[in-house]
Motif scaffolding. Structure first.
Motif, PDB file in Angstrom:
ATOM      1  N   PHE A  13       0.830  -1.205   0.000  1.00 20.84           N
ATOM      2  CA  PHE A  13       0.000   0.000   0.000  1.00 20.84           C
ATOM      3  C   PHE A  13       0.866   1.257   0.000  1.00 20.84           C
ATOM      4  N   LEU A  14       1.910   1.257   0.832  1.00 17.31           N
ATOM      5  CA  LEU A  14       2.794   2.416   0.877  1.00 17.31           C
ATOM      6  C   LEU A  14       3.399   2.706  -0.490  1.00 17.31           C
ATOM      7  N   ALA A  15       3.752   1.671  -1.209  1.00 14.99           N
ATOM      8  CA  ALA A  15       4.416   1.833  -2.510  1.00 14.99           C
ATOM      9  C   ALA A  15       3.519   2.505  -3.542  1.00 14.99           C
ATOM     10  N   ARG A  16       2.195   2.491  -3.330  1.00 17.22           N
ATOM     11  CA  ARG A  16       1.269   3.116  -4.282  1.00 17.22           C
ATOM     12  C   ARG A  16       1.053   4.603  -4.000  1.00 17.22           C
ATOM     13  N   LEU A  17       1.545   5.081  -2.864  1.00 18.06           N
ATOM     14  CA  LEU A  17       1.346   6.475  -2.494  1.00 18.06           C
ATOM     15  C   LEU A  17       2.470   7.350  -3.036  1.00 18.06           C
ATOM     16  N   PRO A  18       2.159   8.566  -3.501  1.00 19.38           N
ATOM     17  CA  PRO A  18       3.194   9.448  -4.073  1.00 19.38           C
ATOM     18  C   PRO A  18       4.391   9.657  -3.139  1.00 19.38           C
ATOM     19  N   LEU A  19       4.132   9.728  -1.857  1.00 17.27           N
ATOM     20  CA  LEU A  19       5.206   9.988  -0.901  1.00 17.27           C
ATOM     21  C   LEU A  19       6.237   8.868  -0.857  1.00 17.27           C
ATOM     22  N   PHE A  20       5.811   7.634  -1.138  1.00 14.50           N
ATOM     23  CA  PHE A  20       6.682   6.480  -0.957  1.00 14.50           C
ATOM     24  C   PHE A  20       6.966   5.706  -2.245  1.00 14.50           C
ATOM     25  N   ASN A  21       6.405   6.138  -3.385  1.00 13.83           N
ATOM     26  CA  ASN A  21       6.407   5.265  -4.552  1.00 13.83           C
ATOM     27  C   ASN A  21       7.766   5.110  -5.237  1.00 13.83           C
ATOM     28  N   GLN A  22       8.786   5.857  -4.805  1.00 15.56           N
ATOM     29  CA  GLN A  22      10.115   5.677  -5.386  1.00 15.56           C
ATOM     30  C   GLN A  22      11.099   5.063  -4.388  1.00 15.56           C
ATOM     31  N   ALA A  90       2.189  18.198   9.020  1.00 12.47           N
ATOM     32  CA  ALA A  90       2.666  19.514   9.449  1.00 12.47           C
ATOM     33  C   ALA A  90       2.739  19.604  10.968  1.00 12.47           C
ATOM     34  N   VAL A  91       1.691  19.153  11.636  1.00 10.41           N
ATOM     35  CA  VAL A  91       1.670  19.202  13.105  1.00 10.41           C
ATOM     36  C   VAL A  91       2.759  18.300  13.679  1.00 10.41           C
ATOM     37  N   MET A  92       2.978  17.160  13.021  1.00 17.57           N
ATOM     38  CA  MET A  92       4.026  16.240  13.465  1.00 17.57           C
ATOM     39  C   MET A  92       5.391  16.915  13.436  1.00 17.57           C
ATOM     40  N   PHE A  93       5.703  17.633  12.347  1.00 14.60           N
ATOM     41  CA  PHE A  93       7.001  18.302  12.252  1.00 14.60           C
ATOM     42  C   PHE A  93       7.110  19.474  13.225  1.00 14.60           C
ATOM     43  N   MET A  94       5.999  20.123  13.509  1.00 12.06           N
ATOM     44  CA  MET A  94       6.007  21.234  14.468  1.00 12.06           C
ATOM     45  C   MET A  94       6.152  20.737  15.898  1.00 12.06           C
ATOM     46  N   GLU A  95       5.877  19.431  16.095  1.00 13.08           N
ATOM     47  CA  GLU A  95       5.894  18.825  17.433  1.00 13.08           C
ATOM     48  C   GLU A  95       4.953  19.561  18.372  1.00 13.08           C
ATOM     49  N   LYS A  96       3.755  19.836  17.859  1.00 16.83           N
ATOM     50  CA  LYS A  96       2.692  20.491  18.614  1.00 16.83           C
ATOM     51  C   LYS A  96       1.502  19.546  18.725  1.00 16.83           C
ATOM     52  N   PRO A  97       0.562  19.811  19.655  1.00 17.13           N
ATOM     53  CA  PRO A  97      -0.664  19.004  19.702  1.00 17.13           C
ATOM     54  C   PRO A  97      -1.528  19.274  18.466  1.00 17.13           C
ATOM     55  N   TYR A  98      -2.469  18.371  18.205  1.00 16.68           N
ATOM     56  CA  TYR A  98      -3.398  18.579  17.107  1.00 16.68           C
ATOM     57  C   TYR A  98      -4.196  19.861  17.318  1.00 16.68           C
ATOM     58  N   ILE A  99      -4.389  20.617  16.250  1.00 12.60           N
ATOM     59  CA  ILE A  99      -5.169  21.856  16.329  1.00 12.60           C
ATOM     60  C   ILE A  99      -6.587  21.648  15.801  1.00 12.60           C
ATOM     61  N   VAL A 100      -6.886  20.444  15.306  1.00 12.21           N
ATOM     62  CA  VAL A 100      -8.231  20.086  14.876  1.00 12.21           C
ATOM     63  C   VAL A 100      -8.566  18.718  15.459  1.00 12.21           C
ATOM     64  N   VAL A 122      13.807  10.975   7.061  1.00 14.56           N
ATOM     65  CA  VAL A 122      14.168  12.318   6.579  1.00 14.56           C
ATOM     66  C   VAL A 122      15.664  12.557   6.759  1.00 14.56           C
ATOM     67  N   ALA A 123      16.202  12.126   7.908  1.00 17.23           N
ATOM     68  CA  ALA A 123      17.619  12.343   8.196  1.00 17.23           C
ATOM     69  C   ALA A 123      18.536  11.549   7.277  1.00 17.23           C
ATOM     70  N   SER A 124      18.067  10.398   6.800  1.00 14.45           N
ATOM     71  CA  SER A 124      18.940   9.517   6.016  1.00 14.45           C
ATOM     72  C   SER A 124      18.637   9.520   4.522  1.00 14.45           C
ATOM     73  N   PHE A 128      13.409  11.467   0.139  1.00 15.22           N
ATOM     74  CA  PHE A 128      12.188  11.361   0.934  1.00 15.22           C
ATOM     75  C   PHE A 128      11.850  12.711   1.558  1.00 15.22           C
ATOM     76  N   ALA A 129      12.862  13.399   2.080  1.00 15.54           N
ATOM     77  CA  ALA A 129      12.633  14.719   2.684  1.00 15.54           C
ATOM     78  C   ALA A 129      12.067  15.690   1.658  1.00 15.54           C
ATOM     79  N   HIS A 130      12.594  15.628   0.426  1.00 11.67           N
ATOM     80  CA  HIS A 130      12.107  16.510  -0.643  1.00 11.67           C
ATOM     81  C   HIS A 130      10.640  16.231  -0.942  1.00 11.67           C
ATOM     82  N   LYS A 131      10.255  14.967  -1.028  1.00 11.30           N
ATOM     83  CA  LYS A 131       8.876  14.620  -1.332  1.00 11.30           C
ATOM     84  C   LYS A 131       7.947  14.995  -0.183  1.00 11.30           C
ATOM     85  N   MET A 132       8.425  14.865   1.044  1.00 10.37           N
ATOM     86  CA  MET A 132       7.620  15.267   2.190  1.00 10.37           C
ATOM     87  C   MET A 132       7.366  16.771   2.164  1.00 10.37           C
TER      88      MET A 132
END
Length: 228
Positions: A13-22, A90-100, A122-124, A128-132
């Motif tokens: 399933f992950l392989a079919r998503l744009p974020l992970f397909n390469q 976005a919230v994950m990268f901000m390391e904040k609680p959910y705003i919705v 992302v670090a390695s 992947f970081a570019h696509k994110m």
């Protein structure tokens, strides 16, 4: 080793998503190792505003409504997330609680990818970081377009845009309202009564016909150029 949750293989399933397909099979294995499956029944809450964000979600099937409660007590729908799309990055990268808050509009199957898994990738993996980043940029662009639509377009133009988007997605002359009219109205920054009145007016004008949640577009060219 391939990780399977229920009847699905996470890597497939992950392989079919744009974020992970390469990604390579090895990289997909690493992501899958930090991924869990979540089943959410229709009407159930996935998380509430203020809850900690410890990763992001991908929708396999079903629909998730992102919304918040206005100071007056009314619900404002921010986004409706369908299959193949993600939310919470976005919230994950901000390391904040959910705003919705997030609620299932139908029985929904999700994949939850942990924050630690994403941060390690992302670090390695610069690709992947570019696509994110590209995904986050698309989400931001969409929000800006929403603000522009609310500010510069009439309620009728917003409804027409929604119908034309649904028609483009489904093809033919159909546009099925996938969620309730109340939810769609909130998404378009309209009251339910105003939304229903616009549908009635467009129907009376001969551009659409409405039967329950099924909208048939009768005159698409006129609808595209309508300035009401």
């Amino acid at each position: 080793m391939a990780i399977q949750t229920g009847k699905i293989k996470v890597q497939d399933f992950l392989a079919r998503l744009p974020l992970f397909n390469q990604m390579t099979p090895q990289e997909l294995d690493q992501i899958a190792a930090g991924t869990t499956e979540k089943h959410v029944l229709r009407g159930a809450m996935l998380f509430q505003r203020g809850d900690p964000c410890v990763g992001f979600h991908l929708v396999i099937y079903g629909q998730i409504k992102l919304a918040f409660i206005s100071p007056g007590g009314g619900e404002k729908v921010v986004e409706i997330i369908g299959p193949g799309h993600s939310f919470g990055e976005a919230v994950m990268f901000m390391e904040k609680p959910y705003i919705v808050s997030a609620q299932a509009l139908a029985d929904t199957l999700l994949l939850h990818v942990t924050k630690a898994t994403v941060f390690n990738e992302v670090a390695s993996n610069p690709h992947f970081a570019h696509k994110m980043l590209a995904g986050l940029s698309r989400r931001m662009h969409g929000l800006i377009c929403d603000v522009e639509a609310y500010s510069l377009r009439s309620g009728t133009q917003r409804v027409i845009g929604y119908l034309l988007e649904g028609n483009a997605r489904e093809g033919g002359d159909q546009c099925n309202l996938q969620v309730s009219k109340t939810v769609i109205a909130s998404r378009l920054n309209l009251t339910p009564e105003h939304f229903s009145r616009i549908l009635h007016d467009l129907s009376e004008s001969g551009m659409i016909s409405v039967s329950g949640r099924n909208v048939r577009i009768l005159d698409i060219e006129r609808l595209r150029t309508y300035e009401g």
